[in-house]
Design a protein around this motif. Structure first.
Motif, PDB file in Angstrom:
ATOM      1  N   LYS A 133       0.745  -1.301   0.177  1.00  0.00           N
ATOM      2  CA  LYS A 133      -0.189  -0.045  -0.142  1.00  0.00           C
ATOM      3  C   LYS A 133       1.168   1.049  -0.219  1.00  0.00           C
ATOM      4  O   LYS A 133       2.039   1.362   0.421  1.00  0.00           O
ATOM      5  N   SER A 134       0.280   2.564  -0.562  1.00  0.00           N
ATOM      6  CA  SER A 134       1.016   3.786  -0.404  1.00  0.00           C
ATOM      7  C   SER A 134       0.001   4.722   0.353  1.00  0.00           C
ATOM      8  O   SER A 134      -1.090   4.977  -0.010  1.00  0.00           O
ATOM      9  N   PRO A 135       0.433   5.259   1.429  1.00  0.00           N
ATOM     10  CA  PRO A 135       1.882   5.067   1.952  1.00  0.00           C
ATOM     11  C   PRO A 135       1.846   3.862   2.920  1.00  0.00           C
ATOM     12  O   PRO A 135       0.853   3.344   3.342  1.00  0.00           O
ATOM     13  N   LEU A 136       3.068   3.347   2.988  1.00  0.00           N
ATOM     14  CA  LEU A 136       3.100   1.907   3.768  1.00  0.00           C
ATOM     15  C   LEU A 136       3.767   2.202   5.098  1.00  0.00           C
ATOM     16  O   LEU A 136       4.862   2.879   5.281  1.00  0.00           O
ATOM     17  N   HIS A 137       2.995   2.079   6.097  1.00  0.00           N
ATOM     18  CA  HIS A 137       3.395   2.217   7.562  1.00  0.00           C
ATOM     19  C   HIS A 137       4.223   0.963   8.049  1.00  0.00           C
ATOM     20  O   HIS A 137       3.874  -0.138   7.623  1.00  0.00           O
ATOM     21  N   VAL A 138       5.238   1.519   8.719  1.00  0.00           N
ATOM     22  CA  VAL A 138       6.206   0.391   9.319  1.00  0.00           C
ATOM     23  C   VAL A 138       5.276  -0.360   9.882  1.00  0.00           C
ATOM     24  O   VAL A 138       5.626  -1.780   9.797  1.00  0.00           O
ATOM     25  N   ALA A 139       4.546  -0.372  10.789  1.00  0.00           N
ATOM     26  CA  ALA A 139       3.575  -1.198  11.650  1.00  0.00           C
ATOM     27  C   ALA A 139       2.885  -2.123  10.726  1.00  0.00           C
ATOM     28  O   ALA A 139       2.454  -3.363  11.334  1.00  0.00           O
ATOM     29  N   ILE A 161       4.084  -3.571   7.819  1.00  0.00           N
ATOM     30  CA  ILE A 161       5.260  -4.561   7.061  1.00  0.00           C
ATOM     31  C   ILE A 161       4.560  -5.847   7.293  1.00  0.00           C
ATOM     32  O   ILE A 161       4.522  -6.497   6.469  1.00  0.00           O
ATOM     33  N   PRO A 162       4.368  -6.379   8.722  1.00  0.00           N
ATOM     34  CA  PRO A 162       4.000  -7.824   9.129  1.00  0.00           C
ATOM     35  C   PRO A 162       2.919  -8.292   8.120  1.00  0.00           C
ATOM     36  O   PRO A 162       2.591  -9.379   7.960  1.00  0.00           O
ATOM     37  N   ARG A 163       2.112  -7.102   7.800  1.00  0.00           N
ATOM     38  CA  ARG A 163       0.738  -7.522   7.134  1.00  0.00           C
ATOM     39  C   ARG A 163       1.248  -8.275   5.695  1.00  0.00           C
ATOM     40  O   ARG A 163       0.402  -8.881   4.976  1.00  0.00           O
ATOM     41  N   LEU A 164       2.427  -7.760   5.193  1.00  0.00           N
ATOM     42  CA  LEU A 164       2.894  -8.326   3.933  1.00  0.00           C
ATOM     43  C   LEU A 164       3.503  -9.601   3.802  1.00  0.00           C
ATOM     44  O   LEU A 164       3.469 -10.471   2.877  1.00  0.00           O
ATOM     45  N   PHE A 165       3.723 -10.101   5.172  1.00  0.00           N
ATOM     46  CA  PHE A 165       4.591 -11.507   5.238  1.00  0.00           C
ATOM     47  C   PHE A 165       3.634 -12.546   4.970  1.00  0.00           C
ATOM     48  O   PHE A 165       2.504 -12.714   5.194  1.00  0.00           O
ATOM     49  N   THR A 166       4.016 -13.543   3.984  1.00  0.00           N
ATOM     50  CA  THR A 166       3.512 -14.877   3.600  1.00  0.00           C
ATOM     51  C   THR A 166       4.189 -15.723   4.345  1.00  0.00           C
ATOM     52  O   THR A 166       5.255 -15.751   4.912  1.00  0.00           O
ATOM     53  N   VAL A 167       3.567 -16.966   4.044  1.00  0.00           N
ATOM     54  CA  VAL A 167       4.059 -18.177   4.518  1.00  0.00           C
ATOM     55  C   VAL A 167       5.546 -18.332   3.814  1.00  0.00           C
ATOM     56  O   VAL A 167       6.382 -18.899   4.585  1.00  0.00           O
TER      57      VAL A 167
END
Lengths: 279, 147
Positions: free
Chosen positions: B110-116, B118-124
């Motif tokens: 997403k833009s803007p991407l908040h540091v908090a 970032i874990p939402r991006l993580f996949t298996v």
């Protein structure tokens, strides 16, 4: 009398701290109590591990709640007994602590905790950091006078239906005020995860009736596993507990317990019962 | 170490155990755990589950996974100040993240991407790669990683 370090504190003395990441301590169960449940023995081991973790990070952070992989319930304890507590830290930093531990009473193993993990949070959010820093050397030298814990308030479940032998539902009304909140914790009262475990054991016991055992005898809880507290529980909350049978044979009964506040899952655990020994 | 060094065979080798770990930690059905599942959005993981997953993976694969390892490695050569400002990931930081988390579909950034977030991006797969990198780091030179 000030409830801090009394109303929910279960380490009287630290008898050894290090080398490495091991810690030993003692707690005398007040002889005036009627009973001392296994969940509080687990709390004692967890608190000892917490002191080791806090010592490592100079009391800047402390573990609060978290996860227990397996808790083996090995034998009951009685008021007046002295618990010999032990914990080994797997790792610790200002983010998390991993540990295991045990308690013995009169040389007999009482409880064993395996694969426990606690998030480390700033001490100042929960307690006066200087009080915590001062407490550590006190426990290592003078030690606390036994008898500070006066027992728990009534935490009875309110059963509310289910499916016979398969599902039991109950409500737990967390008291809006109780002495232990002054100790757990002075700056932010939080319902202890071990008391949620205590309630989960009670909920599971609603299904572990003699009617479901092969010989009509009693079931005894032996292990509590995959214990996870997902969020802080505040004073005055109402929890909905659901115990569900997930395995059943002549020799064991496995029950999963989930706790929710409204729809949100706040805690879970699996409890394994075995037939009680007829001695 | 660049992710391009990690082969699909290596990922496939660790995936079954990683998936089982995820399912146990999050209490979801293992069939739901796909390589491209987002831990938060698809599997419903919460912050305590990330702690649980990391410790379970450490014990299972006998590797050390320092806290914040993914973000630290993703940041690469960028300083913290270059990576984010006031909790928002910089353009350079996003570019670095996209390259490092190349298993994450572009539309999830997403833009803007908040540091908090970032874990939402993580996949298996992100965790499969993390395990593989830590196995390599722990393995003696030239030796195979332990399963």
């Amino acid at each position: 009398m000030d409830s801090h370090f009394r109303a929910f504190s279960f380490v009287d003395r630290i008898t050894r701290l290090g080398p490495g990441d091991s810690i030993r301590g003692q707690y005398t169960i007040p002889p005036t109590l009627d009973a001392f449940p296994a969940s509080l023995v687990a709390e004692a081991v967890g608190q000892l591990a917490a002191w080791a973790a806090m010592a490592t990070v100079r009391c800047s952070h402390r573990p609060v709640a978290g996860i227990a992989g397996t808790i083996e319930l090995l034998s009951a304890v009685h008021p007046g007994q002295v618990l010999d507590l032990a914990a080994e830290l797997e790792s610790v930093d200002t983010e998390t602590v991993g540990y295991g531990g045990s308690a013995h009473a009169d040389g007999i193993p009482v409880i064993r905790l395996l694969d426990c993990v606690g998030p480390m949070l700033p001490v100042e959010d929960f307690d006066d950091p200087q009080s915590v820093r001062d407490r550590l050397p006190f426990l290592r030298t003078v030690g606390a006078a036994p008898g500070g814990f006066d027992g728990l308030p009534a935490l009875a479940l309110d059963p509310c239906g289910g499916e016979r032998d398969r599902v039991a539902r109950a409500r737990l009304h967390v008291p809006a005020a109780a002495p232990f909140f002054a100790d757990h914790f002075p700056r932010r009262p939080v319902f202890p995860g071990t008391l949620l475990m205590h309630a989960s054991l009670q909920a599971a016991a609603l299904l572990a009736t003699p009617a479901t055992s092969a010989n009509g005898g009693a079931w005894m809880p032996r292990t509590v596993s995959d214990v996870k507290l997902r969020t802080f529980i505040s004073p005055g909350e109402t929890l909905s507990l659901e115990a569900r049978r997930i395995g059943h044979s002549d020799s064991s009964l496995a029950i999963a317990v989930e706790s929710r506040i409204k729809q949100r899952l706040v805690g879970s655990a699996e409890i394994l019962f075995c037939p009680a020994l007829n001695l | 170490m660049k992710d391009s060094n990690i082969t699909q065979d290596e990922i496939a080798a660790v995936f079954p155990k990683v998936a089982e770990t995820m399912a146990d930690a999050i209490s979801c059905e293992i069939e739901k755990v796909k390589l491209d599942s987002s831990l938060i959005d698809d599997l419903g993981a919460e912050s305590i589950d990330f702690v649980d997953i990391v410790f379970r993976l450490q014990r299972l694969f006998k590797v050390k996974i320092p806290r914040g390892k993914i973000v630290e490695e993703a940041r690469g050569v960028l300083s913290e100040a270059e990576f984010e400002k006031a909790g928002v990931v910089s353009d350079a930081g996003v570019a670095q993240l996209r390259a490092f988390l190349n298993e994450v579909p572009a539309e999830r950034f997403k833009s803007p991407l908040h540091v908090a977030d970032i874990p939402r991006l993580f996949t298996v797969e992100t965790f499969c790669k993390l395990v593989i990198r830590q196995q390599r780091a722990a393995a003696p030179a030239g030796g195979p990683p332990s399963a």
